[in-house]
Motif scaffolding. Structure first.
Motif, PDB file in Angstrom:
ATOM      1  N   GLN A 281       0.838  -1.203   0.000  1.00  0.00           N
ATOM      2  CA  GLN A 281       0.000   0.000   0.000  1.00  0.00           C
ATOM      3  C   GLN A 281       0.873   1.253   0.000  1.00  0.00           C
ATOM      4  O   GLN A 281       0.539   2.263  -0.633  1.00  0.00           O
ATOM      5  CB  GLN A 281      -0.938  -0.010   1.225  1.00  0.00           C
ATOM      6  CG  GLN A 281      -1.878   1.186   1.310  1.00  0.00           C
ATOM      7  CD  GLN A 281      -2.861   1.262   0.146  1.00  0.00           C
ATOM      8  OE1 GLN A 281      -3.541   0.288  -0.170  1.00  0.00           O
ATOM      9  NE2 GLN A 281      -2.949   2.426  -0.490  1.00  0.00           N
ATOM     10  N   ASP A 285       0.500   4.602  -2.192  1.00  0.00           N
ATOM     11  CA  ASP A 285       0.370   5.917  -1.528  1.00  0.00           C
ATOM     12  C   ASP A 285       1.419   6.890  -2.068  1.00  0.00           C
ATOM     13  O   ASP A 285       1.112   8.029  -2.414  1.00  0.00           O
ATOM     14  CB  ASP A 285       0.565   5.780  -0.010  1.00  0.00           C
ATOM     15  CG  ASP A 285      -0.578   5.038   0.658  1.00  0.00           C
ATOM     16  OD1 ASP A 285      -1.657   4.920   0.045  1.00  0.00           O
ATOM     17  OD2 ASP A 285      -0.391   4.584   1.808  1.00  0.00           O
ATOM     18  N   PRO A 300      -5.903   5.328   2.632  1.00  0.00           N
ATOM     19  CA  PRO A 300      -5.023   4.589   1.731  1.00  0.00           C
ATOM     20  C   PRO A 300      -5.413   4.887   0.281  1.00  0.00           C
ATOM     21  O   PRO A 300      -6.597   4.895  -0.066  1.00  0.00           O
ATOM     22  CB  PRO A 300      -5.292   3.128   2.099  1.00  0.00           C
ATOM     23  CG  PRO A 300      -5.816   3.182   3.484  1.00  0.00           C
ATOM     24  CD  PRO A 300      -6.578   4.459   3.606  1.00  0.00           C
ATOM     25  N   SER A 302      -6.056   4.806  -3.732  1.00  0.00           N
ATOM     26  CA  SER A 302      -6.553   3.809  -4.680  1.00  0.00           C
ATOM     27  C   SER A 302      -6.069   4.203  -6.078  1.00  0.00           C
ATOM     28  O   SER A 302      -5.389   5.216  -6.251  1.00  0.00           O
ATOM     29  CB  SER A 302      -8.076   3.750  -4.635  1.00  0.00           C
ATOM     30  OG  SER A 302      -8.589   4.990  -5.029  1.00  0.00           O
ATOM     31  N   PRO A 321      -7.985  -0.758  -1.637  1.00  0.00           N
ATOM     32  CA  PRO A 321      -6.847  -0.239  -0.872  1.00  0.00           C
ATOM     33  C   PRO A 321      -6.864  -0.888   0.515  1.00  0.00           C
ATOM     34  O   PRO A 321      -7.936  -1.135   1.061  1.00  0.00           O
ATOM     35  CB  PRO A 321      -7.144   1.264  -0.761  1.00  0.00           C
ATOM     36  CG  PRO A 321      -8.288   1.533  -1.679  1.00  0.00           C
ATOM     37  CD  PRO A 321      -9.018   0.257  -1.866  1.00  0.00           C
ATOM     38  N   GLY A 322      -5.697  -1.121   1.076  1.00  0.00           N
ATOM     39  CA  GLY A 322      -5.632  -1.718   2.418  1.00  0.00           C
ATOM     40  C   GLY A 322      -6.455  -2.971   2.515  1.00  0.00           C
ATOM     41  O   GLY A 322      -7.129  -3.215   3.522  1.00  0.00           O
ATOM     42  N   SER A 341     -12.001  -5.302   1.751  1.00  0.00           N
ATOM     43  CA  SER A 341     -11.280  -4.441   2.702  1.00  0.00           C
ATOM     44  C   SER A 341     -12.158  -4.199   3.905  1.00  0.00           C
ATOM     45  O   SER A 341     -13.384  -4.098   3.770  1.00  0.00           O
ATOM     46  CB  SER A 341     -10.987  -3.054   2.128  1.00  0.00           C
ATOM     47  OG  SER A 341     -10.455  -3.114   0.861  1.00  0.00           O
ATOM     48  N   ALA A 350      -2.326  -3.246  -1.206  1.00  0.00           N
ATOM     49  CA  ALA A 350      -3.374  -2.713  -2.089  1.00  0.00           C
ATOM     50  C   ALA A 350      -3.586  -3.753  -3.173  1.00  0.00           C
ATOM     51  O   ALA A 350      -2.612  -4.152  -3.829  1.00  0.00           O
ATOM     52  CB  ALA A 350      -2.916  -1.407  -2.713  1.00  0.00           C
TER      53      ALA A 350
END
Ligand code: FAD
Length: 530
Positions: A281, A285, A300, A302, A321-322, A341, A350
């Protein structure tokens, strides 16, 4: 007085009410003392520049008391004694929202669901993840809430002409979702919160006199003179039918086979096929926000990627994400991956499907498949057979127990077998294997080219720090069940209403929910003109 104000603020300011009051005052030249409050109408992240900003649209109250957000209400009527009752097969978003819509009109919904309630379903998911044992009736796709229950719960859709998105979002809020989904550009709920929301919907349906039957797998349709008369279930029950909403999702292969066997018109439908890619991730980021670590104020990051490669569209699908890569198979001897998630998206990876659009022409040209299925090339189940063929190859390459074949991205693109694999969130485990031996050649080539080009769009995306896991195959239904444009009934079978993703009229939670409402409204109109 009320005024709409647009602000662009730093992430740390966006959730700080006193700072926002100051920003409103600065932008409108109105003294802070006159600003009593505001409601957020829209919120999105603008990460195009050197530093990310939050773009806000606010309804500001000036010289008058601020009001809270108005949540759209719905009245569900008492249908205990209702004269009409409608059978709904499948308790996914399409089935549940159809039931709620029927209750708004005072009509009794009777839901038949093959899987278990959300709570009991959890145990079957644990067996999938910890022991690699999959229950074909209760898994990531089957059970209360459908495929959307243990998902990321992303609530955005491109099909905004198909229904009232705000109504769907407001319904989720009334049943327990955070109000933020009403104004965020990319709202999501999260796997940890969805089960309570689904439970609350079921309780509402029951309280109004609707019925929800679990472990009721529909196995037969009784049709007389072109009219659907009854539904039979695996446990020997029969339900007389007036109107039946068929909302069984894209993975109900037995339903597609049943329709085909009964010579009910269905059509092969293109879908998308590929892999799930997983990156750290922090890498996403850094690339998206141009800052690392991203800090406590930004979610986080995307991404959304699309690339035309030769004749094929390649695109990211259901980015989490995450998130965690989910084992989403519904039959034995198959590997299917998807993603979920939690609401905080706080896992270190991710993941996203990276898939290639697949047509009947593409499929007919795949040598191994063509040889094995040569007698089925004109079948409406052609795309389903193809989907299953690839899923079985992935299972064999993984070596069993839902272990999935995987490869590092750069190795995949340069034709090397990965000697080691990075940590991966897919809980049943991954096994290094050459994915070009799992995927059809045209999918492999398109993905190899696309991954390199994606590396130009997101720094670090094309990298051996990332792993791809096969196969992402349940992106949409491989079959369409046709319906009349006005009545929404099947053109050959009176009383049968194909609905949601499985019938080919939705893709995702919100669009399936909207289609459920739409079909329910069409039935109400025909039944009672209401
Ligand atoms: C892991 C995962 C993550 C996802 N993440 C997202 C996301 O973040 N956002 C998003 O928009 N979409 C997501 N999706 C897709 C989304 O869940 C589906 O698009 C949506 O659920 C489709 O709704 P539906 O009601 O048409 O069908 P489904 O949700 O598939 O529901 C069909 C229901 O019918 C039942 N059924 C099937 N056959 C029978 C039978 N013979 N008798 C009785 N019942 C039967 C099934 O058990 C199931 O409950 C995800 C899917 C998965 C698997």
């Amino acid at each position: 007085m009320q005024q709409t104000v647009t602000l662009r603020v730093k992430p740390e300011e966006a959730e700080n009410t006193p700072l926002l009051h100051q920003a409103i005052a600065a932008s409108t030249a109105i003294a802070t003392g006159r600003i009593s409050g505001f409601t957020i109408l829209k919120s999105s992240i603008d990460a195009r520049g050197r530093q990310p900003f939050i773009q806000l649209q606010l309804l500001v109250y000036i010289d008058e008391p601020a009001k809270g957000r108005a949540i759209q209400q719905a009245v569900y009527r008492n249908a205990h004694q209702a004269a009409s009752r409608i059978l709904i097969i499948g308790a996914g978003p399409a089935g549940l929202f159809a039931a709620l819509q029927l209750l708004e009109k005072g009509i009794k919904p009777v839901i038949l669901e093959r899987g278990k309630d959300v709570r009991a379903r959890r145990r079957d998911l644990a067996a999938i993840n910890k022991q690699g044992i999959m229950n074909p009736e209760s898994n990531y796709c089957f059970g209360e809430g459908g495929a959307g229950t243990y998902s990321d719960g992303k609530l955005y859709t491109r099909s905004n002409k198909r229904g009232d998105i705000q109504k769907i979002l407001n319904t989720f809020v009334r049943f327990g979702a955070d109000e933020k989904i009403l104004y965020q550009a990319h709202p999501h709920i999260g796997t940890n919160k969805l089960p309570q929301i689904i439970t609350a919907m079921r309780e509402q349906i029951l309280a109004c006199g609707g019925e929800v039957h679990f472990n009721k797998k529909v196995t037969d349709l009784v049709i007389e003179d072109g009219t659907l008369k009854a539904i039979k279930t695996a446990d020997g029950d029969a339900f007389a039918a007036t109107s039946v909403i068929l909302a069984t999702g894209h993975s109900a292969r037995d339903i597609f086979h049943l329709l085909y066997a009964k010579q009910i018109l269905i059509e092969a439908k293109p879908f998308a096929l590929g892999v799930r890619a997983e990156h750290p991730q922090s890498l996403i980021d850094q690339a998206q926000y141009k800052c690392a670590p991203r800090g406590e104020w930004l979610p986080p990051a995307s991404y959304s990627l699309v690339q035309q490669v030769q004749q094929h569209g390649v695109f990211s699908f259901c980015m989490c994400p995450g998130g965690i890569i989910a084992p989403a198979a519904t039959g034995p001897g198959e590997i299917v991956v998807n993603g979920w998630s939690p609401s905080r998206r706080n896992n270190p990876h991710a993941n996203s499907g990276i898939v290639v659009q697949v047509t009947e022409q593409d499929v007919a040209a795949v040598p191994g498949f063509k040889k094995q299925y040569k007698s089925k090339m004109d079948s409406p189940l052609l795309m389903l057979y193809f989907q299953q063929w690839v899923e079985q190859r992935a299972f064999e390459a993984g070596g069993g127990k839902l272990v999935a074949p995987a490869q590092r991205i750069a190795d995949f693109c340069t034709g090397k077998i990965s000697q080691t694999l990075p940590d991966c969130s897919y809980l049943p485990g991954i096994h290094a294997a050459p994915l070009p031996e799992v995927l059809p050649p045209f999918v492999t080539t398109a993905l190899q080219q696309a991954f390199k080009l994606f590396g130009n769009k997101i720094k670090g995306y094309y990298s051996n720090d990332a792993v791809i896991v096969a196969t992402e195959s349940r992106t949409s239904s491989p079959v369409r069940i046709p319906r009349d444009g006005n009545t929404l009934q099947h053109p050959q079978v009176k009383n049968l209403y194909p609905c949601g993703e499985g019938a080919g009229y939705a893709g995702g939670i919100v669009s399936a929910a909207m289609d459920g409402e739409r079909v329910a409204r069409a039935i109400c109109l025909q039944l009672e003109g209401i």
